[in-house]
Design an enzyme around this catalytic site. Structure first.
Site, PDB file in Angstrom:
ATOM      1  N   HIS A  27       0.876  -1.194   0.000  1.00 12.91           N
ATOM      2  CA  HIS A  27       0.000   0.000   0.000  1.00 12.91           C
ATOM      3  C   HIS A  27       0.898   1.224   0.000  1.00 12.91           C
ATOM      4  O   HIS A  27       1.289   1.731   1.061  1.00 12.91           O
ATOM      5  CB  HIS A  27      -0.924  -0.042   1.218  1.00 12.91           C
ATOM      6  CG  HIS A  27      -1.935   1.071   1.251  1.00 12.91           C
ATOM      7  ND1 HIS A  27      -3.117   0.987   1.954  1.00 12.91           N
ATOM      8  CD2 HIS A  27      -1.950   2.300   0.670  1.00 12.91           C
ATOM      9  CE1 HIS A  27      -3.804   2.112   1.808  1.00 12.91           C
ATOM     10  NE2 HIS A  27      -3.108   2.928   1.028  1.00 12.91           N
ATOM     11  N   HIS A  29       1.443   4.773  -2.442  1.00 10.75           N
ATOM     12  CA  HIS A  29       1.105   5.627  -3.594  1.00 10.75           C
ATOM     13  C   HIS A  29       2.407   6.259  -4.078  1.00 10.75           C
ATOM     14  O   HIS A  29       3.039   6.995  -3.302  1.00 10.75           O
ATOM     15  CB  HIS A  29       0.119   6.717  -3.185  1.00 10.75           C
ATOM     16  CG  HIS A  29      -1.164   6.161  -2.620  1.00 10.75           C
ATOM     17  ND1 HIS A  29      -2.296   6.000  -3.383  1.00 10.75           N
ATOM     18  CD2 HIS A  29      -1.469   5.700  -1.374  1.00 10.75           C
ATOM     19  CE1 HIS A  29      -3.263   5.491  -2.623  1.00 10.75           C
ATOM     20  NE2 HIS A  29      -2.789   5.292  -1.399  1.00 10.75           N
ATOM     21  N   GLU A 210     -11.232   3.356   5.717  1.00  9.56           N
ATOM     22  CA  GLU A 210     -10.190   4.257   6.244  1.00  9.56           C
ATOM     23  C   GLU A 210     -10.937   5.345   7.040  1.00  9.56           C
ATOM     24  O   GLU A 210     -10.870   5.393   8.251  1.00  9.56           O
ATOM     25  CB  GLU A 210      -9.369   4.867   5.104  1.00  9.56           C
ATOM     26  CG  GLU A 210      -8.304   5.865   5.560  1.00  9.56           C
ATOM     27  CD  GLU A 210      -7.593   6.565   4.388  1.00  9.56           C
ATOM     28  OE1 GLU A 210      -8.126   6.577   3.258  1.00  9.56           O
ATOM     29  OE2 GLU A 210      -6.499   7.134   4.628  1.00  9.56           O
ATOM     30  N   ASP A 288       1.731   3.897   2.794  1.00  5.17           N
ATOM     31  CA  ASP A 288       0.731   4.778   2.180  1.00  5.17           C
ATOM     32  C   ASP A 288       1.383   5.936   1.409  1.00  5.17           C
ATOM     33  O   ASP A 288       1.622   5.801   0.205  1.00  5.17           O
ATOM     34  CB  ASP A 288      -0.243   5.293   3.250  1.00  5.17           C
ATOM     35  CG  ASP A 288      -1.620   5.645   2.696  1.00  5.17           C
ATOM     36  OD1 ASP A 288      -1.854   5.414   1.489  1.00  5.17           O
ATOM     37  OD2 ASP A 288      -2.470   6.132   3.462  1.00  5.17           O
ATOM     38  N   ASP A 289       1.655   7.051   2.085  1.00  7.76           N
ATOM     39  CA  ASP A 289       2.260   8.236   1.450  1.00  7.76           C
ATOM     40  C   ASP A 289       3.419   8.702   2.324  1.00  7.76           C
ATOM     41  O   ASP A 289       3.320   9.728   3.017  1.00  7.76           O
ATOM     42  CB  ASP A 289       1.205   9.346   1.316  1.00  7.76           C
ATOM     43  CG  ASP A 289       0.004   8.882   0.514  1.00  7.76           C
ATOM     44  OD1 ASP A 289       0.105   8.789  -0.715  1.00  7.76           O
ATOM     45  OD2 ASP A 289      -1.029   8.579   1.148  1.00  7.76           O
TER      46      ASP A 289
END
Ligand code: ADE
Ligand code: ZN
Length: 351
Positions: A27, A29, A210, A288-289
């Site tokens: 996961h 990005h 989320e 994630d980010d």
């Protein structure tokens, strides 16, 4: 064969053991790995004026109150990505960081609509991503397959246009996902485009639970045919759903630091990951980010070790193993990585 519990491993050796373990990042990005320093470098290269004086001023703006407050800055940051070389530099910088964290497999998300809506086409970003992934395989031994995400705040028609535009690049990504603003944009909105993606032989994943309710997790599974749920932490509000997720061993790609930065949980000590593990769910740890949330995948694991003392060594071993198992890599690769993980942990347990 049952695995050894590994709970004899003393806690102060855990950070190093987890950090050096082979792992998958499921996961991530790619646009969320755009570090402030690279934003400034690309702005200069491309003659883009930024509304921040310097890197520190930009970083200071990363004080998010919810998902939308983050997305606004994340999409604005992407404006500096203009050329094939920019996308190569973005992806290559991430791959080097991933390899340093002992990531052996990554399935990065990319958001075509963030770029096509600015007039930057697949023929610009795909060659950059592909070239970076080839170099990562060659130079770092990193296994990578891309997942194309649809932005859920846009229409299903726009998602169909994106799928159509991606077809010449069909051989260069393995699946589709669903991201962006969750509340008010249920999975059902994308039922037909996900069905079409399934017909094309694409793997399917979706962000759900989320900020959105547990019902979105159910419809991501039942309506979209999602094979993994990205985040999924709000599933804990629905006992029947929890039983189902445990029974079907649906992988959840949990992102602890992201959840804290976006105020899903007040702090890491109060994150519900232990509850999800106790209920028998297939949990993986992801970043994630990371350029926006304070750490790449190892930082997520390490902060969990410190913030959640009730998590045992065997929990960390299990989540590392799950990350490899839940990947869409060829089975022979998964078996090889899991063997390497076991060798690493058995050596640690023997000391
Ligand atoms: N796009 C990038 N990061 C995201 C997240 N955490 N949730 C939804 N969409 C995203
Ligand atoms: Zn995400």
């Amino acid at each position: 064969m049952t695995q050894p519990s590994f709970d004899t491993i003393v806690r102060n050796t855990l950070p190093q053991l987890v950090a050096t373990s082979p792992k998958a990042e499921l996961h991530l990005h790619i646009e969320g790995t755009l570090e402030p320093e690279l934003i400034f470098a690309l702005a200069q290269r491309n003659g883009v004026t930024l509304p921040y004086a310097d890197v520190e001023a930009l970083r200071a703006a990363y004080a998010f109150t919810d998902l939308q407050s983050f997305l606004d800055l994340y999409y604005a940051g992407c404006n500096v990505l203009r050329t094939e070389q920019d996308f190569f530099d973005l992806a290559w910088a991430y791959f080097e960081r991933a390899a340093a964290d002992h990531v052996v497999r990554v399935e990065p998300f990319f958001d075509p609509q963030t770029h096509t809506d600015r007039g930057i086409g697949f023929d610009v970003f795909m060659p950059g991503f592909i070239r970076a992934a080839e170099k990562a395989k060659q130079d770092l031994g990193l296994s990578c397959d891309w997942i194309m995400c649809f932005l859920r705040h846009l229409s299903e028609e726009a998602a169909f246009e994106t799928l159509e535009a991606s077809l010449p690049w069909r051989g260069h990504f393995i699946g589709v996902g669903l991201d962006s603003s969750e509340k008010g944009h249920p999975p059902e909105k994308f039922a037909r485009v996900f069905a079409r993606a399934g017909e094309l032989g694409l793997r399917r994943v979706a962000h759900a639970g989320e900020e959105g309710p547990p019902e979105y997790v159910k419809s991501a599974l039942d309506v979209l045919g999602a094979e993994r749920i990205d985040h999924g932490v709000r599933s804990a509000e629905d006992p029947a759903l929890m039983q189902r997720l445990a029974h079907e061993q649906v992988p959840l790609t949990v992102c602890p630091l992201s959840n804290v930065r976006l105020c899903v949980f007040p702090d890491l000590a109060q994150h519900n990951l232990p509850q999800l593990l106790d209920a028998g769910l297939c949990i993986t740890v992801n970043s994630d980010d990371p350029a926006y949330f304070g750490g790449y995948v190892n930082e997520n694991y390490l902060q969990l070790v410190h913030a959640q003392p009730q998590l045992k060594a065997s929990h960390f071993y299990g989540m590392l193993r799950n990350s490899l198992q839940a990947s869409f890599a060829p089975e022979a690769d998964i078996a090889r990585w899991q063997e390497a993980l076991d060798v690493h942990w058995k050596a640690a347990a023997a000391h």
